[in-house]
Design an enzyme around this catalytic site. Structure first.
Site, PDB file in Angstrom:
ATOM      1  N   ASP A 174      80.412  -3.703  14.869  1.00 31.34           N
ATOM      2  CA  ASP A 174      80.735  -2.608  14.010  1.00 31.34           C
ATOM      3  C   ASP A 174      79.815  -2.597  12.643  1.00 31.34           C
ATOM      4  O   ASP A 174      79.555  -3.558  12.158  1.00 31.34           O
ATOM      5  CB  ASP A 174      82.201  -2.783  13.292  1.00 31.34           C
ATOM      6  N   TYR A 181      83.004  15.493   7.963  1.00 31.24           N
ATOM      7  CA  TYR A 181      81.981  15.063   8.614  1.00 31.24           C
ATOM      8  C   TYR A 181      80.528  15.401   7.976  1.00 31.24           C
ATOM      9  O   TYR A 181      79.666  14.649   7.878  1.00 31.24           O
ATOM     10  CB  TYR A 181      81.977  15.772  10.169  1.00 31.24           C
ATOM     11  N   LYS A 214      77.267  13.270   6.301  1.00 34.60           N
ATOM     12  CA  LYS A 214      75.837  13.404   6.515  1.00 34.60           C
ATOM     13  C   LYS A 214      75.037  13.709   5.165  1.00 34.60           C
ATOM     14  O   LYS A 214      74.046  13.090   4.952  1.00 34.60           O
ATOM     15  CB  LYS A 214      75.534  14.546   7.437  1.00 34.60           C
ATOM     16  N   GLY A 218      85.624  27.905  10.489  1.00 34.30           N
ATOM     17  CA  GLY A 218      84.375  27.022  10.050  1.00 34.30           C
ATOM     18  C   GLY A 218      83.316  27.485  10.745  1.00 34.30           C
ATOM     19  O   GLY A 218      82.108  26.843  10.367  1.00 34.30           O
ATOM     20  N   SER A 258      72.229  16.209  10.556  1.00 34.73           N
ATOM     21  CA  SER A 258      72.719  17.459  11.328  1.00 34.73           C
ATOM     22  C   SER A 258      72.331  18.662  10.528  1.00 34.73           C
ATOM     23  O   SER A 258      72.279  18.890   9.564  1.00 34.73           O
ATOM     24  CB  SER A 258      74.074  17.199  11.545  1.00 34.73           C
ATOM     25  N   ALA A 259      72.219  19.663  11.382  1.00 35.15           N
ATOM     26  CA  ALA A 259      72.120  20.922  11.111  1.00 35.15           C
ATOM     27  C   ALA A 259      73.336  21.564  10.264  1.00 35.15           C
ATOM     28  O   ALA A 259      73.296  22.479   9.426  1.00 35.15           O
ATOM     29  CB  ALA A 259      71.790  22.034  12.121  1.00 35.15           C
TER      30      ALA A 259
HETATM   31  P1  NAD Z   1      78.124   9.476  20.375  1.00 34.06           P
HETATM   32  O1  NAD Z   1      79.554   9.406  19.809  1.00 34.06           O
HETATM   33  O2  NAD Z   1      77.867   9.606  21.623  1.00 34.06           O
HETATM   34  O3  NAD Z   1      77.379   8.212  19.604  1.00 34.06           O
HETATM   35  C1  NAD Z   1      77.508   7.443  18.355  1.00 34.06           C
HETATM   36  C2  NAD Z   1      77.805   6.181  18.826  1.00 34.06           C
HETATM   37  O4  NAD Z   1      77.887   5.333  17.621  1.00 34.06           O
HETATM   38  C3  NAD Z   1      78.889   5.474  19.913  1.00 34.06           C
HETATM   39  O5  NAD Z   1      78.310   4.618  20.987  1.00 34.06           O
HETATM   40  C4  NAD Z   1      79.764   4.991  19.090  1.00 34.06           C
HETATM   41  O6  NAD Z   1      80.595   4.010  19.809  1.00 34.06           O
HETATM   42  C5  NAD Z   1      78.977   4.345  18.008  1.00 34.06           C
HETATM   43  N1  NAD Z   1      79.868   4.039  16.490  1.00 34.06           N
HETATM   44  C6  NAD Z   1      80.416   4.978  16.053  1.00 34.06           C
HETATM   45  N2  NAD Z   1      81.151   4.363  14.913  1.00 34.06           N
HETATM   46  C7  NAD Z   1      80.475   2.986  14.737  1.00 34.06           C
HETATM   47  C8  NAD Z   1      80.504   1.789  14.162  1.00 34.06           C
HETATM   48  N3  NAD Z   1      81.413   1.842  12.758  1.00 34.06           N
HETATM   49  N4  NAD Z   1      79.863   0.749  14.260  1.00 34.06           N
HETATM   50  C9  NAD Z   1      79.192   0.758  15.388  1.00 34.06           C
HETATM   51  N5  NAD Z   1      78.951   1.739  16.365  1.00 34.06           N
HETATM   52  C10 NAD Z   1      79.623   2.742  16.056  1.00 34.06           C
HETATM   53  O7  NAD Z   1      77.353  10.552  19.258  1.00 34.06           O
HETATM   54  P2  NAD Z   1      76.095  11.132  19.466  1.00 34.06           P
HETATM   55  O8  NAD Z   1      76.070  12.672  20.180  1.00 34.06           O
HETATM   56  O9  NAD Z   1      75.095  10.305  20.293  1.00 34.06           O
HETATM   57  O10 NAD Z   1      75.423  11.171  18.059  1.00 34.06           O
HETATM   58  C11 NAD Z   1      74.637  10.341  17.465  1.00 34.06           C
HETATM   59  C12 NAD Z   1      74.345  10.185  16.028  1.00 34.06           C
HETATM   60  O11 NAD Z   1      73.710  11.864  15.876  1.00 34.06           O
HETATM   61  C13 NAD Z   1      75.714  10.483  15.260  1.00 34.06           C
HETATM   62  O12 NAD Z   1      75.429  10.087  13.821  1.00 34.06           O
HETATM   63  C14 NAD Z   1      76.014  11.907  15.078  1.00 34.06           C
HETATM   64  O13 NAD Z   1      76.635  12.230  13.830  1.00 34.06           O
HETATM   65  C15 NAD Z   1      74.649  12.698  15.045  1.00 34.06           C
HETATM   66  N6  NAD Z   1      74.609  13.928  15.516  1.00 34.06           N
HETATM   67  C16 NAD Z   1      74.928  14.396  16.544  1.00 34.06           C
HETATM   68  C17 NAD Z   1      74.927  15.746  17.072  1.00 34.06           C
HETATM   69  C18 NAD Z   1      75.480  16.104  18.310  1.00 34.06           C
HETATM   70  O14 NAD Z   1      75.952  17.426  18.298  1.00 34.06           O
HETATM   71  N7  NAD Z   1      75.922  15.190  19.437  1.00 34.06           N
HETATM   72  C19 NAD Z   1      74.305  16.759  16.268  1.00 34.06           C
HETATM   73  C20 NAD Z   1      73.838  16.257  15.099  1.00 34.06           C
HETATM   74  C21 NAD Z   1      73.958  14.880  14.651  1.00 34.06           C
HETATM   75  C1  WQD Z   2      78.489  26.155  19.779  1.00 36.65           C
HETATM   76  C2  WQD Z   2      78.760  27.512  19.879  1.00 36.65           C
HETATM   77  C3  WQD Z   2      81.075  27.937  19.095  1.00 36.65           C
HETATM   78  C4  WQD Z   2      83.153  25.710  22.157  1.00 36.65           C
HETATM   79  C5  WQD Z   2      78.738  21.494  16.112  1.00 36.65           C
HETATM   80  C6  WQD Z   2      78.992  20.577  14.999  1.00 36.65           C
HETATM   81  C7  WQD Z   2      77.472  20.164  14.476  1.00 36.65           C
HETATM   82  C8  WQD Z   2      76.923  19.633  15.089  1.00 36.65           C
HETATM   83  C9  WQD Z   2      76.643  20.137  16.621  1.00 36.65           C
HETATM   84  C10 WQD Z   2      77.072  17.098  14.955  1.00 36.65           C
HETATM   85  C11 WQD Z   2      79.734  28.005  18.594  1.00 36.65           C
HETATM   86  C12 WQD Z   2      80.875  28.465  20.541  1.00 36.65           C
HETATM   87  C13 WQD Z   2      82.278  26.221  21.481  1.00 36.65           C
HETATM   88  C14 WQD Z   2      83.955  26.376  23.174  1.00 36.65           C
HETATM   89  C15 WQD Z   2      82.872  28.372  22.005  1.00 36.65           C
HETATM   90  N1  WQD Z   2      77.420  18.248  15.540  1.00 36.65           N
HETATM   91  N2  WQD Z   2      82.051  27.680  21.429  1.00 36.65           N
HETATM   92  N3  WQD Z   2      83.697  27.811  22.850  1.00 36.65           N
HETATM   93  O1  WQD Z   2      79.866  24.295  16.318  1.00 36.65           O
HETATM   94  O2  WQD Z   2      77.467  24.727  16.516  1.00 36.65           O
HETATM   95  O3  WQD Z   2      78.043  22.549  16.066  1.00 36.65           O
HETATM   96  O4  WQD Z   2      77.882  20.353  17.124  1.00 36.65           O
HETATM   97  O5  WQD Z   2      76.486  17.130  13.962  1.00 36.65           O
HETATM   98  O6  WQD Z   2      77.815  19.522  13.199  1.00 36.65           O
HETATM   99  O7  WQD Z   2      79.613  21.515  14.052  1.00 36.65           O
HETATM  100  O8  WQD Z   2      78.877  23.478  18.335  1.00 36.65           O
HETATM  101  O9  WQD Z   2      79.008  23.094  20.654  1.00 36.65           O
HETATM  102  O10 WQD Z   2      81.004  23.376  19.126  1.00 36.65           O
HETATM  103  O11 WQD Z   2      79.595  25.283  19.363  1.00 36.65           O
HETATM  104  O12 WQD Z   2      82.716  29.698  22.107  1.00 36.65           O
HETATM  105  O13 WQD Z   2      84.928  25.855  23.532  1.00 36.65           O
HETATM  106  O14 WQD Z   2      79.616  27.796  20.994  1.00 36.65           O
HETATM  107  O15 WQD Z   2      81.789  28.920  18.505  1.00 36.65           O
HETATM  108  O16 WQD Z   2      79.462  29.192  18.741  1.00 36.65           O
HETATM  109  P1  WQD Z   2      78.631  23.701  16.649  1.00 36.65           P
HETATM  110  P2  WQD Z   2      79.692  23.759  19.421  1.00 36.65           P
END
Ligand code: NAD
Ligand code: WQD
Length: 344
Positions: A58, A148, A152, A296, A124-125
């Site tokens: 962790d 969340y 970030k 949101g 993240s965006a």
């Molecule tokens: P994911 O959950 O698949 O991967 C995150 C990994 O981190 C997992 O394997 C989890 O087990 C591990 N983890 C979480 N907390 C931990 C801890 N305390 N110690 C050690 N390991 C830990 O998510 P992802 O989609 O691969 O995202 C990776 C990163 O990108 C994250 O920081 C997420 O916030 C960021 N991000 C993701 C998205 C998205 O939509 N997937 C968008 C923007 C930013």
């Molecule tokens: C995309 C579009 C929904 C599910 C999230 C996080 C963002 C980032 C990426 C980590 C939106 C619509 C979705 C469904 C739907 N993650 N939708 N039915 O909300 O843009 O971003 O993931 O950092 O922080 O907020 O992504 O894939 O949830 O939604 O209509 O069952 O699809 O309303 O327009 P989002 P999403």
């Protein structure tokens, strides 16, 4: 010298391991597997035909991180580890602040102790909140609408302060838009627990018959067809962005302030665009209903990716068609994700 990949067993991390390997980088994965399994790493090993150094732990566990830094010669860190579900973060803010912020602080402490001063951070965006206009540039105001997003934003600020305290740090903050898709092999991909929050896994689970229909959240946004518009980016393109970010840190001269870069395609697709593209890619029907907006959510979010091109010489290449084909290929080959048999 090795790259430490925290959260490397997760969705984006596992794809990035392949890009790192292809670019000749050696790495060690550190993950507590709270949202992933060793199976993803086994599958990456098959793809790259090489065994992966993995330590389960962790990021909040200082002793365990110190042992990691003692055992490996870690030159830089790609920091993916974190919790990422927006809705869950509203219900469990303490867990999110603890995991993401305390975890990052502990990681930074240990990095400092071992004089490791290069880090690429997954932002993240979401930090743009509800942008006043699109496309979104890196200098737009930031604002978080949920715990969340705040984790970030806080981590971005912590990293900037770290640089102010010691300008030998080399820091890149990558702001991802909406990562989707999967590796072309169809053996690794996104494997959400329970009911997916995100659009693409929900669509693919509907197409494969695990869900009856898709709820489209809102049909009355000010967009061309009334549904929300996002910048979907193929996870393989995104993964390669990390290699470019690391290359940049390695050639970058000292005393450069943290780099903040959008990783997106610059193209906005509506929910209905994605449904159509997915139906074409999979040859399956995706039944849907248009329901109330999700709290949101915003109407439009897509990147201006020109800075990534200019500074990292990176741009997304894959189309929405390829994103849907690869998501479908992964889903169809692995209807239950990494766990075989009836689960979830
Ligand atoms: P994911 O959950 O698949 O991967 C995150 C990994 O981190 C997992 O394997 C989890 O087990 C591990 N983890 C979480 N907390 C931990 C801890 N305390 N110690 C050690 N390991 C830990 O998510 P992802 O989609 O691969 O995202 C990776 C990163 O990108 C994250 O920081 C997420 O916030 C960021 N991000 C993701 C998205 C998205 O939509 N997937 C968008 C923007 C930013
Ligand atoms: C995309 C579009 C929904 C599910 C999230 C996080 C963002 C980032 C990426 C980590 C939106 C619509 C979705 C469904 C739907 N993650 N939708 N039915 O909300 O843009 O971003 O993931 O950092 O922080 O907020 O992504 O894939 O949830 O939604 O209509 O069952 O699809 O309303 O327009 P989002 P999403």
């Amino acid at each position: 010298m090795q790259i430490l990949v925290t959260g490397g067993a997760g969705y984006i991390g596992s794809h990035t391991l392949i890009s790192l390997h292809e670019a000749g980088y050696d790495f060690v994965v550190y993950d507590n597997l709270c949202n992933s399994s060793k199976e993803s790493l086994k599958r990456v090993e098959k793809i790259i035909n090489k065994s992966i150094s993995f330590e389960q732990g962790d990021i909040r566990d200082k002793k365990s991180l110190q042992n990691l830094f003692k055992k490996y010669k870690i030159d830089s860190v790609i920091h993916f580890a974190g919790l990422k579900a927006v809705g869950e973060s509203v219900e469990k803010p303490i867990e999110y602040y603890d995991n993401n912020i305390n975890g990052t602080l502990t990681l930074l402490e240990v990095m400092k102790e071992y004089k490791c001063k290069k880090i690429v951070f997954s932002s993240s965006a979401t930090v743009y909140g509800d942008p006043h206009t699109t496309p979104i540039k890196e200098d737009f105001p930031t604002f978080a609408t949920n715990p969340y997003g705040r984790t970030k934003l806080f981590i971005e600020e912590i990293l900037k302060d770290l640089y102010i305290s010691d300008n030998e740090y080399k820091i890149t903050i990558l702001r991802y838009f909406n990562p989707v898709g999967a590796h072309e092999s169809g053996t690794i991909g996104e494997d959400p627990n329970g009911i997916p929050n995100n659009l693409m896994p929900f669509i693919s689970q509907t197409a494969v018959g695990k869900r009856e229909y898709l709820n489209i959240f809102g049909g009355d946004y000010e967009t061309a067809d009334g549904t929300g518009v996002r910048d979907y980016i193929h996870v393989v393109d995104l993964a390669f962005g990390h290699v470019k970010a690391l290359d940049y840190l390695n050639i970058q001269i000292k005393n450069k302030k943290p780099l903040i870069v959008n990783l997106g395609t610059g193209k906005g697709n509506s929910v209905l665009d994605v449904v159509k593209a997915f139906e074409n890619a999979s040859n399956k029907k995706v039944p849907y209903r248009i329901v109330e907006r999700r709290a949101g959510d915003i109407a439009k979010c897509y990147a201006d990716p020109s800075y990534a091109k200019e500074i990292l010489n990176w741009e997304a290449k894959k189309t929405i068609k390829e994103m849907c084909e690869d998501s479908w290929n992964w889903q169809n080959n692995n209807p239950n994700g990494y766990i075989q048999g009836e689960k979830k």
